[in-house]
Scaffold this active site. Sequence first.
Site, mmCIF file in Angstrom:
data_model
loop_
_atom_site.group_PDB
_atom_site.id
_atom_site.type_symbol
_atom_site.label_atom_id
_atom_site.label_comp_id
_atom_site.label_asym_id
_atom_site.label_seq_id
_atom_site.Cartn_x
_atom_site.Cartn_y
_atom_site.Cartn_z
ATOM 1 N N ARG A 1 2.302 4.481 -2.721
ATOM 2 C CA ARG A 1 1.582 5.505 -3.491
ATOM 3 C C ARG A 1 0.706 4.864 -4.560
ATOM 4 O O ARG A 1 -0.444 5.224 -4.747
ATOM 5 C CB ARG A 1 2.565 6.454 -4.180
ATOM 6 N N ILE A 2 1.274 3.878 -5.281
ATOM 7 C CA ILE A 2 0.518 3.268 -6.385
ATOM 8 C C ILE A 2 -0.618 2.427 -5.822
ATOM 9 O O ILE A 2 -1.742 2.460 -6.338
ATOM 10 C CB ILE A 2 1.446 2.442 -7.316
ATOM 11 N N ARG B 1 7.138 -6.250 -9.785
ATOM 12 C CA ARG B 1 8.309 -6.882 -10.388
ATOM 13 C C ARG B 1 8.028 -8.378 -10.505
ATOM 14 O O ARG B 1 7.421 -8.974 -9.609
ATOM 15 C CB ARG B 1 9.553 -6.681 -9.519
ATOM 16 N N GLU C 1 13.057 -10.599 -17.955
ATOM 17 C CA GLU C 1 12.470 -9.817 -19.055
ATOM 18 C C GLU C 1 13.535 -9.526 -20.097
ATOM 19 O O GLU C 1 14.696 -9.336 -19.730
ATOM 20 C CB GLU C 1 11.898 -8.512 -18.513
ATOM 21 N N MET D 1 0.848 -1.201 0.000
ATOM 22 C CA MET D 1 0.000 0.000 0.000
ATOM 23 C C MET D 1 0.886 1.255 0.000
ATOM 24 O O MET D 1 0.838 2.088 0.888
ATOM 25 C CB MET D 1 -0.947 -0.054 1.212
ATOM 26 N N HIS E 1 5.811 -4.927 -19.658
ATOM 27 C CA HIS E 1 6.287 -3.970 -18.641
ATOM 28 C C HIS E 1 6.043 -2.511 -19.069
ATOM 29 O O HIS E 1 6.998 -1.746 -19.258
ATOM 30 C CB HIS E 1 7.780 -4.207 -18.335
HETATM 31 C C1 DGY Z 1 9.101 1.406 -12.330
HETATM 32 O O1 DGY Z 1 9.149 2.623 -12.375
HETATM 33 O O2 DGY Z 1 9.642 0.750 -11.442
HETATM 34 C C2 DGY Z 1 8.363 0.761 -13.427
HETATM 35 O O3 DGY Z 1 8.381 -0.597 -13.331
HETATM 36 C C3 DGY Z 1 8.862 1.263 -14.751
HETATM 37 O O4 DGY Z 1 7.772 1.371 -15.592
#
Ligand code: DGY
Length: 323
Positions: free
Chosen positions: A158-159, A239, A268, A156, A287
């Site tokens: 910012r995103i 990730r 990746e 939890m 990604h």
């Molecule tokens: C990040 O900023 O960590 C993202 O995965 C890149 O898009």
Amino acid sequence: MTKPIIYITRKIPVELLKPYEDRYDFRMWPESETPVPREILRREAREADGVLCMLTEKIDEAFLSENAHLQIIANMAVGYDNINVEAANRKGIWVTNTPDVLTETTADLTFALLMATARRVTEASDYIKEDRWKNWSPFLLAGSDIHHKTIGIVGMGRIGKAVAKRATGFNMSILYHNRTRKHQAEKEVGVTYVPFETLLDESDYVISLVPLTKETKHLFNEAAFQKMKESAIFINVSRGGTMDEIALYEALQSGEIKAAGLDVFEEEPISSDHPLLKLDNTVCLPHIGSSSMKTRSQMITLCLDNIDAVLQGQQPKTPVRIE
Ligand code: DGY
């Protein structure tokens, strides 16, 4: 007078460099799609004062020891698992990342992936392209509802909070798990803290937004997928290393969980023969979490601002420190 040298590890729009051009000598890897080979990065870094790098560059102890003269490594990503930050800090090299500017864009993509997976959007689109649509039928490509369901957000930050805000618009119940309780998000957005196991048990959508660390490596493993509902949908936008891809593949194939939406992978890029791409119940993206034109430009500018600050003897805006 000679200007400090900044090495940029990928071709980026030169207009973004204009505001800084009079102060710095910019050198750049000339390709936008292929990462700089390590040997070239090592050679270029030897002469540089600062490096603007991507998440594709492994900035490890060996690289840092060879380049202890660097003043700053500005990572064009919010995640920094590609950098040995502790070693950089020890050598007095600043490390910076790009938080905030990508929050809303990454939350948008997280929700887009959740919706595409739940409602089988890519599968349905392929269905027409493959000329398989012959008739309307009652349960044609029937997916899962999103509204009024339970979303469980692991991480939890910012995103995570921005994803939770979006979930409120769909009248979802919002559970979260995080290393520390986020009282402000609980008050502002109405998210409920639960232990990790409870989140796995109760969520219809399990979202991985945790940074990759030693503690979160393979957090989503066989046991975690077993704990999820059979109707659960797993989404990973943080990730690839936070999930055990083999365990995920098995869980998807055996029906232990219903579907997965993945923007990230353990190694990746993946190629078209990757087993997860063979499954109908998986939506895979390359990604692109923060990839809008505006946000990617802002991420580059934040990197340049951080480099500029450090080379002018000031604190960067968004330093990364390991305590
Ligand atoms: C990040 O900023 O960590 C993202 O995965 C890149 O898009």
